[in-house]
Design an enzyme around this catalytic site. Structure first.
Site, PDB file in Angstrom:
ATOM      1  N   ASP A 291      -8.156  -2.629   9.272  1.00 34.85           N
ATOM      2  CA  ASP A 291      -8.996  -2.742  10.470  1.00 34.85           C
ATOM      3  C   ASP A 291      -8.893  -4.152  11.069  1.00 34.85           C
ATOM      4  O   ASP A 291      -8.867  -4.333  12.283  1.00 34.85           O
ATOM      5  CB  ASP A 291     -10.472  -2.479  10.113  1.00 34.85           C
ATOM      6  CG  ASP A 291     -10.761  -0.985   9.982  1.00 34.85           C
ATOM      7  OD1 ASP A 291      -9.849  -0.189  10.289  1.00 34.85           O
ATOM      8  OD2 ASP A 291     -11.882  -0.643   9.568  1.00 34.85           O
TER       9      ASP A 291
ATOM     10  N   GLU B 118       1.482   0.365   9.871  1.00 32.56           N
ATOM     11  CA  GLU B 118       0.034   0.118   9.769  1.00 32.56           C
ATOM     12  C   GLU B 118      -0.763   1.277  10.377  1.00 32.56           C
ATOM     13  O   GLU B 118      -1.732   1.087  11.096  1.00 32.56           O
ATOM     14  CB  GLU B 118      -0.343  -1.226  10.408  1.00 32.56           C
ATOM     15  CG  GLU B 118       0.235  -2.375   9.576  1.00 32.56           C
ATOM     16  CD  GLU B 118      -0.473  -3.684   9.799  1.00 32.56           C
ATOM     17  OE1 GLU B 118      -1.714  -3.667  10.017  1.00 32.56           O
ATOM     18  OE2 GLU B 118       0.184  -4.725   9.710  1.00 32.56           O
TER      19      GLU B 118
ATOM     20  N   GLN C  94      15.987  -0.106  31.311  1.00 29.94           N
ATOM     21  CA  GLN C  94      16.334   0.622  32.529  1.00 29.94           C
ATOM     22  C   GLN C  94      16.616  -0.328  33.695  1.00 29.94           C
ATOM     23  O   GLN C  94      17.559  -0.137  34.449  1.00 29.94           O
ATOM     24  CB  GLN C  94      15.185   1.593  32.894  1.00 29.94           C
ATOM     25  CG  GLN C  94      15.516   2.551  34.014  1.00 29.94           C
ATOM     26  CD  GLN C  94      16.566   3.583  33.591  1.00 29.94           C
ATOM     27  OE1 GLN C  94      16.754   3.827  32.403  1.00 29.94           O
ATOM     28  NE2 GLN C  94      17.263   4.159  34.550  1.00 29.94           N
TER      29      GLN C  94
ATOM     30  N   ARG D   3      20.261 -10.368  39.608  1.00 27.96           N
ATOM     31  CA  ARG D   3      21.217  -9.286  39.759  1.00 27.96           C
ATOM     32  C   ARG D   3      21.276  -8.839  41.224  1.00 27.96           C
ATOM     33  O   ARG D   3      20.261  -8.430  41.787  1.00 27.96           O
ATOM     34  CB  ARG D   3      20.797  -8.105  38.879  1.00 27.96           C
ATOM     35  CG  ARG D   3      21.569  -6.828  39.120  1.00 27.96           C
ATOM     36  CD  ARG D   3      22.983  -6.939  38.634  1.00 27.96           C
ATOM     37  NE  ARG D   3      23.668  -5.664  38.703  1.00 27.96           N
ATOM     38  CZ  ARG D   3      24.959  -5.507  38.467  1.00 27.96           C
ATOM     39  NH1 ARG D   3      25.704  -6.565  38.164  1.00 27.96           N
ATOM     40  NH2 ARG D   3      25.520  -4.330  38.539  1.00 27.96           N
TER      41      ARG D   3
ATOM     42  N   LEU E  16       0.828  -1.193   0.000  1.00 27.72           N
ATOM     43  CA  LEU E  16       0.000   0.000   0.000  1.00 27.72           C
ATOM     44  C   LEU E  16       0.876   1.262   0.000  1.00 27.72           C
ATOM     45  O   LEU E  16       0.754   2.121  -0.870  1.00 27.72           O
ATOM     46  CB  LEU E  16      -0.930  -0.012   1.232  1.00 27.72           C
ATOM     47  CG  LEU E  16      -1.764   1.243   1.477  1.00 27.72           C
ATOM     48  CD1 LEU E  16      -2.772   1.443   0.331  1.00 27.72           C
ATOM     49  CD2 LEU E  16      -2.534   1.145   2.802  1.00 27.72           C
TER      50      LEU E  16
END
Lengths: 384, 260, 399
Positions: free
Chosen positions: A239, A363, A336, A267, A124
């Site tokens: 859609d 999209e 993070q 950790r 498209l």
């Protein structure tokens, strides 16, 4: 959350999860690095019948719907959003045929797609027709029992790898969007070429290329629906497919979250796992809640589509908008939580962050989704 | 071609954890799966079927729940399944197990090739495959890594050895035990899984086998366990800390006797 | 039919049996053991664990076999291309101890072609007697003739125990012989001993996944057969000049007939050393992170003159071929030095390497189980520590 999946859907989800875990996860970093298209994985998906989950049994599929497609896309994306796109992109390219194709077209193309023998792609976007799809330049001129296509489609997922392309082109420039039509073009058709492979920030295992038509002759039998229906076909396709993008985003978010949770438990800083710090716990809690909310919305819309609800434009835009924003946020937060390690390529979360970004863009950008949602809301109040 | 695969259900070792206090396996929540080596036997059986035609029958001896691994095998492409299950088989060692499976195979309508994984991941004995071929008095090739040629009379295969491989010619019917190198097992297919869901699995008891009752289960097993114990856990040693260069230096010093 | 029962009057409710049961078939009700027959496999682990003889495994008494004619300990000696394999010397070393305890002869069994000289030399490795079958058909291993000859020998000379290598040849052969002679066979024994009074071979091996050891016997069957993996037992020392009596056997031609035909024997030269022979092994696991990082281990191994090993996850990730896999589904190794890099130490891996003399573990997770077996442990990033080790060892070894 328990989404009360059917037995078949549970089977589909579990198999997709197994493939993601055993086949995709070990190679996702490698494909991200090499930017190759993951054909060996496509072969596994094909042999497992996953390409056929949303295709009717009459055409060799398993008779499920968009919900089934979402389950597969989500699980694959959890391991690699790029490799998952080879699957999801085929779904997008198939929808025009599934939704608007003739019986002959369905019989001709769907069985191969269901078996995973041939991948599909949807064409498209153009250089000057992104959000403003109506500004497309590609034309299809009728000559006898053929259409002659000219123009260039840009950033086409699966281009070059897929064999079946559904293409939107103008059959009558004077009518604007009402002059667009949809066509099926097979790879190898004379006058159809592919541009070089794009180098992307994320989803690097997916193939993105230009599709170039130069006096490309397509049999008139390959026109989907009628002339002038191209834009309707495209909108309906998008859609229907947007819950799939939402599912991809949910999968990416879940994958990033999985890594963040695992990492936080192993950790150790200040003598204890960082998962014992409330600052980290609250981040994880927010991430988990957001992912679940996005999933619930995506599934609800997928089920609306499958139930045959006529207009799902607003809801599918909401699902895509929300899930993709969640994916981006959760992936950033996962980086993070991993701190410096998160920023390193040796750890997989930075890839999730790069992969997540596209879901806010393609999209229909999230800005366009908001336009659609607002427009529907306003229209709804006017009707009252 | 009639192809038979013998499989075993084993605990999924990838999620086996050890209780740090008792030093025993934590089995709660450990699911049963197809013995990983048998997955290669199943794949090879299905490939043989695709190559030569015929059908694949999968056989297992085990508790009633072993039906699940048979269904999984059907999902992977096997056509028929037999569950050999009876309290009378409890306590079988490899002698009695191979006898029982051999009796079950003889009850099937003929066979050309029998495939087994090279060993089970829980027992690691590698004795049942050769045991079956001996009970049936058919030739065997163990540790097969490639079936290079096969027709309805004979096969040419490669048997993995410690140094490389042997090329062996063998007449059918025969039994092969296969190694990991032979193939890459495919993923189950949804259509196969659905077929498996509705597949009828034959269930045979000791009475169905027409076997010698004295040769079954514990009674038919020459070996038995007399003692079990937890091996003394090796004591954790010295931890070395410091910067990378420091630990490397210290370790080299400590290992001088071993290396230099 | 065999059955199991709990003698309630003897049961003290101590729960030793509950812990011993690998199948979760025993629970306590009213402080007495209750066995769930749907789960019980009659493996006998609980019987062995009970200190109060409160659990009894009842077995139908088969026809009693006269066991008295069976004596001597045999070792099946494996040869390839006429060369006796070192596993045979390991078994002779172990067999010697068992034969001495039992006060019987240690006999070697050798099948091959033109092996007379080699047979005589087995005396130097502790054999008192050597049964030799020498025939062109026995030159290289084939299931049928080897099985036929060994079964004939067993039936004629009646050994009480036979040890065999847990090798490709040994495992294929002895399984067939055990069926044909109706004998008990225990695979991959890690320890062997004898009960002199009952004349039982006590065969100890990992069971139920490996962290429980089981001792297994075959009380009513002879011979008692066991296989042992390469490198588990120590080689018999060479005693130059020690003599053994060689008994050469020959059989009618049909005994040597084979249904299979050996067409070719191909040796594949591997670029890297066979890990089961290496004295030093540098092994890597998932923690190495990538194929490129994994390749560093090859450099470290090269510096140390050792081989590269791997955990299953590293093999599954295709960082190194399966032949390098150490552990339950790979190889058992007993090197002098084992350096585990980025290996967490799942039980399946530990089984294959925990008998190594010195174990060094490098892992970023201080709680990794590998540290429980390590002689020296280093908590840190393998990708920083391995290069540092390469540098230091190079210096220490003047390379």
């Amino acid at each position: 959350m328990d989404y009360l999946l059917t037995e078949q859907q549970t089977m589909i989800r579990d198999l997709a999860r197994k493939i993601a875990q055993e086949k995709i996860k070990p190679v996702s970093a490698q494909y991200d690095e090499s930017e190759e298209f993951a054909w060996p994985i496509m072969k596994v998906l094909a042999e497992s019948d996953l390409f056929g989950v949303y295709i009717p049994e009459a055409y060799g599929g398993l008779g499920g719907g968009i919900m089934d497609m979402c389950l597969v896309t989500e699980e694959l994306s959890r391991a690699c959003g790029g490799i998952a796109l080879g699957y999801a992109g085929t779904g997008l390219g198939t929808l025009p045929i599934l939704l608007h194709g003739s019986e002959e077209q369905k019989k001709k193309y769907l069985p191969d797609i269901a078996k995973g023998k041939r991948l599909a792609a949807f064409c498209l976007t153009e250089a000057e027709a992104g959000s403003d799809a109506a500004n497309m330049k590609t034309t299809a001129r009728k000559e006898g029992d053929k259409y002659i296509l000219n123009g260039t489609k840009q950033w086409i997922t699966n281009a070059g790898e897929a064999e079946i392309y559904t293409v939107i082109a103008l059959t009558d420039k004077s009518k604007g969007v009402r002059g667009a039509s949809a066509f099926i073009v097979e790879k190898g058709t004379k006058g159809m070429e592919f541009g070089k492979k794009e180098k992307k920030m994320g989803i690097r295992a997916s193939a993105t290329r230009e599709v170039i038509f130069t006096d490309c002759e397509v049999p008139a039998a390959n026109l989907i629906s009628r002339e002038g229906m191209g834009f309707i076909v495209a909108l309906k396709t998008l859609d229907t497919s947007r819950p799939g993008v939402a599912a991809q985003a949910v999968g990416i978010a879940q994958g990033a979250l999985d890594h963040a949770v695992d990492y936080s438990r192993t950790r150790v800083q200040f003598g204890q796992p960082i998962s014992s710090f409330q600052a980290v716990q609250h981040m994880l809690a927010d991430m988990g809640t957001q992912v679940e909310a996005a999933r619930a919305l995506a599934y609800s819309v997928a089920r609306m589509v499958d139930a045959g609800v006529k207009s799902v434009s607003k809801e599918s835009a909401m699902a895509k908008l929300f899930a993709s924003d969640v994916a981006m946020k959760v992936a950033v937060d996962a980086v993070q939580i991993l701190g410096g390690y998160g920023y390193m390529r040796d750890y997989p979360v930075e890839k999730y962050m790069r992969d997540a970004k596209i879901t806010q863009i393609y999209e229909g950008t999230n800005q366009i989704q908001r336009n659609v949602i607002a427009a529907h809301m306003i229209k709804e109040t006017l009707k009252k | 071609m009639n192809i038979i695969v013998c499989i075993k259900q084993v605990p999924n070792t990838t999620d086996v954890r050890i209780d740090p206090v008792t030093n025993t396996l934590i089995r709660d929540g450990v699911e049963s799966v197809i013995n990983p080596f048998d997955a290669y036997a199943i794949e090879e059986a299905v490939r043989l079927k695709e190559r030569c035609g015929g059908k694949v029958t999968v056989v297992t001896m085990g508790p009633p729940q072993a039906e699940n691994v048979l269904k999984e095998a059907i999902g992977l492409g096997c056509d028929e399944a037999v569950l050999v299950s009876d309290r009378k088989f409890a306590g079988s060692d490899t002698w009695a197990t191979s006898y029982t499976l051999a009796c079950a195979i003889e009850k099937l309508e003929g066979y050309d090739v029998i495939l087994c994984g090279k060993q089970a991941s829980d027992g690691d004995t590698a004795q049942v495959g050769p045991g079956i071929s001996t009970h049936l008095d058919i030739p065997q090739v163990t540790y097969v890594k490639k079936i290079s040629e096969i027709n309805d009379k004979a096969a040419k295969v490669e048997r993995m050895t410690e140094e490389g491989y042997d090329v062996v010619e063998v007449p059918l019917p025969c039994l092969f035990t296969v190694v990991k190198e032979i193939n890459t097992p495919r993923m189950p297919s949804l259509k196969g899984m659905m077929r498996a869901k509705s597949a009828k699995i034959a269930k045979w008891t000791a009475a169905d086998l027409e076997a010698d009752p004295a040769a079954l289960g514990l009674d038919g097993s020459p070996t038995r366990v007399v003692k079990i114990f937890t091996p003394e856990a090796r004591k954790g040693g010295e931890m070395i800390s410091g910067t990378c260069d420091e630990v490397a230096k210290e370790l080299v010093e400590l290992l001088k006797g071993e290396v230099v | 039919m065999a059955s199991i029962k709990v003698h309630l009057e003897k049961c003290t409710g101590c729960t030793l049996c509950v812990k011993a049961c690998a199948f979760g078939a025993i629970h306590m009700a009213d402080r007495k053991a209750v066995i769930d027959m749907a789960k019980c496999t009659l493996c006998g682990a609980c019987v062995a664990a009970c200190k109060f003889s409160a659990i009894e495994l009842e077995k139908a008494a088969g026809p009693k076999k006269d066991l008295t004619p069976y004596k001597d300990v045999w070792v099946f000696c494996e040869q390839k291309k006429g060369v006796i394999q070192s596993i045979s010397y390991e078994l002779l070393g172990e067999g010697r101890k068992l034969a001495d305890k039992l006060g019987v002869k240690l006999c070697a069994v050798l099948l091959g072609h033109n092996m007379k000289e080699a047979a005589a030399k087995l005396g130097e490795r502790g054999a008192d007697k050597v049964y030799l079958a020498d025939h062109p058909a026995l030159k290289a291993y084939q299931d049928d003739p080897y099985t036929a000859v060994l079964v004939n020998l067993v039936e004629e000379y009646k050994p009480e125990a036979i040890l065999c290598g847990a090798t490709v040849i040994g495992r294929s052969l002895i399984s067939r012989v055990a069926i044909k002679t109706n004998a008990g066979l225990t695979a991959d024994c890690t320890g062997l001993d004898v009960d002199v009074k009952e004349r039982l071979l006590l065969q100890t091996r990992p069971a139920f996944g490996g962290n429980i050891m089981a001792t297994i016997i075959a009380p009513n069957h002879r011979p008692q057969m066991a296989t042992v993996r390469h490198k588990v037992m120590k080689e018999a020392e060479l005693q130059p000049g020690r003599l053994a009596e060689v008994v050469t056997k020959s059989y009618p031609e049909e005994t040597y007939a084979s249904r299979t035909r050996l067409l070719d024997m191909v040796e594949e030269l591997s670029a890297t050393m066979n890990i089961s022979e290496a004295d030093i092994i540098v092994a890597g696991g998932r923690g190495m992170g990538s194929k490129e990082n994994f390749a560093q281990l090859e450099e470290l191994a090269k510096v140390l003159g050792g081989a590269v090993g791997a955990s299953r996850s590293a093999v599954d990730a295709d960082w190194i071929p399966y032949s390098h896999q150490v552990g339950q589904t790979g190889k058992t190794v007993v090197p002098k030095l084992y350096i585990a890099c980025g290996i967490s130490g799942q039980i399946q891996h530990l089984i294959g390497m925990q008998s190594s003399k010195t174990i060094v573990a490098v892992n970023k997770d201080p709680d990794a189980p590998i540290f429980k077996v390590a002689t020296y442990g280093i908590v840190g990033d393998v990708n920083e520590i391995v290069p540092a080790l390469i540098k230091e060892f190079k210096r220490a070894l003047n390379k």
